[in-house]
Design a protein around this motif. Structure first.
Motif, PDB file in Angstrom:
ATOM      1  N   ASP A  22     -64.201 -44.662 -17.553  1.00 40.38           N
ATOM      2  CA  ASP A  22     -64.543 -45.852 -18.330  1.00 40.38           C
ATOM      3  C   ASP A  22     -63.321 -46.328 -19.103  1.00 40.38           C
ATOM      4  O   ASP A  22     -63.077 -45.908 -20.236  1.00 40.38           O
ATOM      5  N   GLY A  23     -62.520 -47.179 -18.470  1.00 45.14           N
ATOM      6  CA  GLY A  23     -61.355 -47.766 -19.126  1.00 45.14           C
ATOM      7  C   GLY A  23     -60.323 -46.759 -19.576  1.00 45.14           C
ATOM      8  O   GLY A  23     -59.750 -46.895 -20.656  1.00 45.14           O
ATOM      9  N   THR A  24     -60.071 -45.752 -18.766  1.00 45.65           N
ATOM     10  CA  THR A  24     -59.162 -44.679 -19.184  1.00 45.65           C
ATOM     11  C   THR A  24     -57.705 -45.018 -18.886  1.00 45.65           C
ATOM     12  O   THR A  24     -57.388 -45.677 -17.896  1.00 45.65           O
ATOM     13  N   ASP A  25     -56.833 -44.575 -19.776  1.00 48.81           N
ATOM     14  CA  ASP A  25     -55.381 -44.684 -19.602  1.00 48.81           C
ATOM     15  C   ASP A  25     -54.817 -43.275 -19.547  1.00 48.81           C
ATOM     16  O   ASP A  25     -55.183 -42.419 -20.366  1.00 48.81           O
ATOM     17  N   ALA A  26     -53.926 -43.016 -18.595  1.00 46.54           N
ATOM     18  CA  ALA A  26     -53.300 -41.693 -18.496  1.00 46.54           C
ATOM     19  C   ALA A  26     -51.995 -41.813 -17.736  1.00 46.54           C
ATOM     20  O   ALA A  26     -51.905 -42.573 -16.762  1.00 46.54           O
ATOM     21  N   VAL A  27     -51.003 -41.067 -18.187  1.00 51.37           N
ATOM     22  CA  VAL A  27     -49.702 -41.035 -17.529  1.00 51.37           C
ATOM     23  C   VAL A  27     -49.449 -39.613 -17.049  1.00 51.37           C
ATOM     24  O   VAL A  27     -49.408 -38.674 -17.856  1.00 51.37           O
ATOM     25  N   PHE A  28     -49.308 -39.443 -15.740  1.00 48.86           N
ATOM     26  CA  PHE A  28     -49.013 -38.141 -15.152  1.00 48.86           C
ATOM     27  C   PHE A  28     -47.497 -38.015 -15.002  1.00 48.86           C
ATOM     28  O   PHE A  28     -46.856 -38.880 -14.402  1.00 48.86           O
ATOM     29  N   THR A  29     -46.950 -36.933 -15.525  1.00 46.90           N
ATOM     30  CA  THR A  29     -45.505 -36.716 -15.441  1.00 46.90           C
ATOM     31  C   THR A  29     -45.157 -35.963 -14.159  1.00 46.90           C
ATOM     32  O   THR A  29     -46.034 -35.410 -13.479  1.00 46.90           O
ATOM     33  N   ALA A  30     -43.868 -35.951 -13.827  1.00 41.07           N
ATOM     34  CA  ALA A  30     -43.411 -35.217 -12.654  1.00 41.07           C
ATOM     35  C   ALA A  30     -43.628 -33.720 -12.868  1.00 41.07           C
ATOM     36  O   ALA A  30     -43.711 -33.243 -13.998  1.00 41.07           O
ATOM     37  N   GLY A  31     -43.710 -32.978 -11.766  1.00 40.25           N
ATOM     38  CA  GLY A  31     -43.952 -31.549 -11.851  1.00 40.25           C
ATOM     39  C   GLY A  31     -45.380 -31.214 -11.487  1.00 40.25           C
ATOM     40  O   GLY A  31     -46.050 -31.957 -10.760  1.00 40.25           O
ATOM     41  N   ARG A  32     -45.895 -30.118 -12.029  1.00 37.95           N
ATOM     42  CA  ARG A  32     -47.223 -29.610 -11.674  1.00 37.95           C
ATOM     43  C   ARG A  32     -48.215 -29.909 -12.802  1.00 37.95           C
ATOM     44  O   ARG A  32     -47.946 -29.598 -13.959  1.00 37.95           O
ATOM     45  N   THR A  33     -49.348 -30.500 -12.437  1.00 35.11           N
ATOM     46  CA  THR A  33     -50.385 -30.854 -13.417  1.00 35.11           C
ATOM     47  C   THR A  33     -51.711 -30.255 -12.991  1.00 35.11           C
ATOM     48  O   THR A  33     -52.131 -30.406 -11.842  1.00 35.11           O
ATOM     49  N   GLY A 189     -41.435 -31.998  -6.110  1.00 32.97           N
ATOM     50  CA  GLY A 189     -42.224 -33.218  -6.183  1.00 32.97           C
ATOM     51  C   GLY A 189     -43.336 -33.083  -7.203  1.00 32.97           C
ATOM     52  O   GLY A 189     -43.391 -32.136  -7.988  1.00 32.97           O
ATOM     53  N   THR A 190     -44.253 -34.039  -7.185  1.00 33.15           N
ATOM     54  CA  THR A 190     -45.353 -34.063  -8.148  1.00 33.15           C
ATOM     55  C   THR A 190     -46.604 -33.474  -7.506  1.00 33.15           C
ATOM     56  O   THR A 190     -46.997 -33.869  -6.409  1.00 33.15           O
ATOM     57  N   SER A 195     -58.616 -27.033 -10.283  1.00 34.62           N
ATOM     58  CA  SER A 195     -58.881 -25.609 -10.078  1.00 34.62           C
ATOM     59  C   SER A 195     -59.567 -25.013 -11.293  1.00 34.62           C
ATOM     60  O   SER A 195     -59.468 -25.534 -12.401  1.00 34.62           O
ATOM     61  N   HIS A 196     -60.302 -23.894 -11.049  1.00 36.07           N
ATOM     62  CA  HIS A 196     -60.815 -23.084 -12.160  1.00 36.07           C
ATOM     63  C   HIS A 196     -60.140 -21.717 -12.158  1.00 36.07           C
ATOM     64  O   HIS A 196     -60.560 -20.814 -12.882  1.00 36.07           O
ATOM     65  N   ASP A 197     -59.093 -21.574 -11.343  1.00 37.53           N
ATOM     66  CA  ASP A 197     -58.314 -20.341 -11.265  1.00 37.53           C
ATOM     67  C   ASP A 197     -57.301 -20.336 -12.409  1.00 37.53           C
ATOM     68  O   ASP A 197     -56.296 -21.049 -12.365  1.00 37.53           O
ATOM     69  N   VAL A 198     -57.560 -19.521 -13.423  1.00 35.81           N
ATOM     70  CA  VAL A 198     -56.724 -19.532 -14.623  1.00 35.81           C
ATOM     71  C   VAL A 198     -55.289 -19.138 -14.306  1.00 35.81           C
ATOM     72  O   VAL A 198     -54.340 -19.704 -14.861  1.00 35.81           O
ATOM     73  N   GLU A 199     -55.107 -18.168 -13.403  1.00 32.41           N
ATOM     74  CA  GLU A 199     -53.745 -17.758 -13.050  1.00 32.41           C
ATOM     75  C   GLU A 199     -52.973 -18.902 -12.404  1.00 32.41           C
ATOM     76  O   GLU A 199     -51.772 -19.069 -12.652  1.00 32.41           O
ATOM     77  N   LEU A 200     -53.639 -19.700 -11.591  1.00 37.26           N
ATOM     78  CA  LEU A 200     -52.989 -20.864 -10.989  1.00 37.26           C
ATOM     79  C   LEU A 200     -52.707 -21.924 -12.050  1.00 37.26           C
ATOM     80  O   LEU A 200     -51.626 -22.530 -12.075  1.00 37.26           O
ATOM     81  N   LEU A 201     -53.654 -22.148 -12.946  1.00 36.41           N
ATOM     82  CA  LEU A 201     -53.482 -23.152 -13.994  1.00 36.41           C
ATOM     83  C   LEU A 201     -52.357 -22.781 -14.966  1.00 36.41           C
ATOM     84  O   LEU A 201     -51.782 -23.658 -15.610  1.00 36.41           O
ATOM     85  N   GLU A 202     -52.037 -21.490 -15.035  1.00 36.86           N
ATOM     86  CA  GLU A 202     -50.937 -21.072 -15.904  1.00 36.86           C
ATOM     87  C   GLU A 202     -49.573 -21.467 -15.340  1.00 36.86           C
ATOM     88  O   GLU A 202     -48.573 -21.400 -16.048  1.00 36.86           O
ATOM     89  N   LEU A 203     -49.524 -21.880 -14.075  1.00 37.36           N
ATOM     90  CA  LEU A 203     -48.267 -22.318 -13.465  1.00 37.36           C
ATOM     91  C   LEU A 203     -47.993 -23.799 -13.708  1.00 37.36           C
ATOM     92  O   LEU A 203     -46.935 -24.305 -13.332  1.00 37.36           O
ATOM     93  N   MET A 204     -48.927 -24.482 -14.336  1.00 45.15           N
ATOM     94  CA  MET A 204     -48.802 -25.924 -14.499  1.00 45.15           C
ATOM     95  C   MET A 204     -47.838 -26.289 -15.629  1.00 45.15           C
ATOM     96  O   MET A 204     -47.693 -25.560 -16.609  1.00 45.15           O
ATOM     97  N   ASP A 205     -47.189 -27.444 -15.465  1.00 47.73           N
ATOM     98  CA  ASP A 205     -46.308 -27.979 -16.509  1.00 47.73           C
ATOM     99  C   ASP A 205     -47.097 -28.792 -17.534  1.00 47.73           C
ATOM    100  O   ASP A 205     -46.665 -28.956 -18.675  1.00 47.73           O
TER     101      ASP A 205
END
Length: 526
Positions: A22-33, A189-190, A195-205
């Motif tokens: 609903d009318g969302t604004d978001a900027v995704f940066t380079a790297g892992r999100t 790249g980007t 995911s709900h894998d916490v170990e994988l999510l810990e690799l995110m920037d």
């Protein structure tokens, strides 16, 4: 500064009117999100918006190049080759034609500058542990984990600027998860990962949360997001307390002001009756007092309304995350009670005594699920694992054992037919089913809600189960639902056997023993 992905005022609703954004604004940066959010919030829909498969109802999505997508469920033709899954079949065929002396320009166009594609593909397969996977091997001979890793390597080879992965570790065993995390850790790249894998999510920037139809960007991996969220919530709760205090002050001032006005009216009335001043003067003062009192009431009313509005706004910032809290029936499992017995790979017998917690691990396909099913069904004299109690509850990976035509109340009541209906309703409330929820049809529930019904049936059973067998309980659950499972099982005092590849989940459960099932069906203690 340019960004690989920008959401500007994006709204998306399904044809039936169900809103996702609903009318969302978001900027995704380079790297892992990492893209997180509750089940049903619309994370997969956001990925489809990013790829362009879906178009926003309003607003714009700006992408800095092509987008590659790895869906939750890979749909593959078993006869296709690994080279086709990698997306390099055409280049390999063109290279073979050129090497055979065919000068057709089409072949050179197909190859482009990618003359070493076969060597690069081989190097990536080997680095990922897929040394036995040849480029001409049929995909139908690969395991699920090998297919996912191969598809991800294909995206890596294509060097697409933006890649989105939807629950890539679902149904992968521990070894495949580790290999996938290695691929993600070295990603160029980007990359956007649901995911709900916490170990994988810990690799995110960075971490982006989808909540209340908005995308909110947090810097850093999942643990930092949790820290930031905790600070925000602490500040929000302090703001609520301050707003409550302000409202109390404003209400008290209004009461005090009304008391003073009442006294003045009483004095003025006495003066009027006693004719202490000329009538024309008293009437004028009465009019002035009424005007002044009206203005004062108006000002005080606005102050109270403003304080009430501020309190509502501050309360809206506080998340009301519900957690399962319930006093479970006593399964009567003393510390010395023998529940299960197994024989390890050295022939040594081991016993589960009392409320121990055992993790059963091993590669996909070695028979862990079959072993749990046999235990639950009372299979005779399993060669490696034997039960010493018949009170065993089982929660399978797939929840198709639930009757979709029953409502929530009726489905749970099946497990406790002799229980007082009011007590069942009270217990359902503790499993986060309240009001009209208990009358909803099981077939209409979300995955997380369906899981809570299955969990309630398991934990509220009469008589209580002395051993619980859980097969990959966190598959397809969002992070809040996993919290609910940990919370509920924290109050269970029987034996627990869990099949899971999620090490973070096992650690939170407080596992006492880890057993690994090998390809030869032997059980070893880790």
């Amino acid at each position: 500064m340019s960004y690989p992905l920008i959401f500007a005022g994006v709204t998306f609703s399904w044809p039936d009117g169900s809103p996702v954004l609903d009318g969302t604004d978001a900027v995704f940066t380079a790297g892992r999100t990492g893209l997180i959010g509750d089940n049903g919030a619309g994370k997969s829909t956001v990925l489809r918006l990013i790829t362009g498969e879906l178009v926003p109802t309003s607003g714009t999505i700006t992408r800095a190049g092509d987008v590659a997508h790895l869906p939750q469920q890979l749909t593959l033709e078993s006869g296709m080759t690994v080279a086709e899954l990698l997306g390099i079949r055409e280049k390999l065929d063109a290279l073979a034609a050129i090497e055979s002396g065919d000068p057709d320009p089409r072949h050179f166009t197909a190859v482009g500058d990618d003359w070493d594609v076969a060597a690069r593909a081989r190097a990536l397969l080997d680095a990922t542990g897929l040394t036995s996977v040849g480029l001409d091997r049929e995909v139908g001979t690969l395991s699920g984990g090998e297919a996912v890793l191969t598809a991800l390597i294909g995206i890596r080879l294509a060097d697409t600027p933006l890649t989105v992965l939807d629950e890539p570790t679902n149904n992968l065993d521990r070894e495949a998860r580790a290999r996938l995390r290695d691929l993600v850790a070295g990603w160029r790249g980007t990359l956007i990962v649901v995911s709900h894998d916490v170990e994988l999510l810990e690799l995110m920037d960075s971490t982006v949360e989808l909540r209340d139809r908005q995308l909110t960007v947090y810097g850093g991996p999942y643990s930092l997001y949790r820290e930031q969220l905790a600070r925000e919530q602490a500040a929000a709760e302090r703001a609520v307390r301050a707003a409550e205090q302000t409202l109390r002050v404003e209400k008290r001032q209004r009461v005090e002001a009304e008391t003073k006005l009442a006294r003045r009216r009483s004095y003025a009335k006495t003066d009027y009756l006693n004719k202490r001043k000329p009538k024309i003067i008293m009437n004028q003062r009465k009019t002035e007092a009424q005007v002044s009192a009206g203005k004062l009431r108006e000002d005080l009313g606005r102050a109270v309304e403003s304080a009430e509005q501020n309190l509502r706004e501050q309360e809206a910032r506080v998340r009301k995350e519900a957690h399962i809290r319930i006093d479970l029936p006593d399964p009567d499992v003393p510390a010395g009670r023998r529940l299960l017995e197994w024989v390890d790979d050295r022939g040594t017998a081991h016993v589960m005594q009392g409320p121990e917690r055992v993790a059963l691990t091993g590669r996909n396909g070695v028979g862990k699920t079959r072993l749990l099913e046999t235990l639950h069904d009372g299979g005779e004299s399993l060669p490696r694992l034997v039960a010493h109690t018949g009170r065993i509850g089982y929660l399978p990976q797939r929840l198709d054992h639930l009757d979709d035509d029953l409502d929530v109340f009726g489905c749970v009541r099946q497990a406790v037919p002799g229980a007082d209906p009011q007590q069942v309703r009270a217990n359902l409330a503790r499993f986060l089913f309240t009001g009209d929820d208990i009358g909803r049809r099981v077939g209409d529930l979300s995955g997380g809600e369906r899981f809570r019904v299955a969990l309630a049936r398991l934990l509220l059973a009469d008589p209580p189960h002395q051993v619980l067998l859980l097969d990959e309980p966190t598959n397809n659950l969002d992070l809040n639902s996993i919290d609910a499972v940990v919370s509920a099982l924290g109050n269970y005092h029987g034996g627990l056997v869990v099949v899971s590849h999620d090490d973070a989940f096992l650690e939170r459960l407080g596992v006492d023993v880890r057993l690994e099932v090998g390809v030869d069906k032997r059980i070893s203690r880790r």
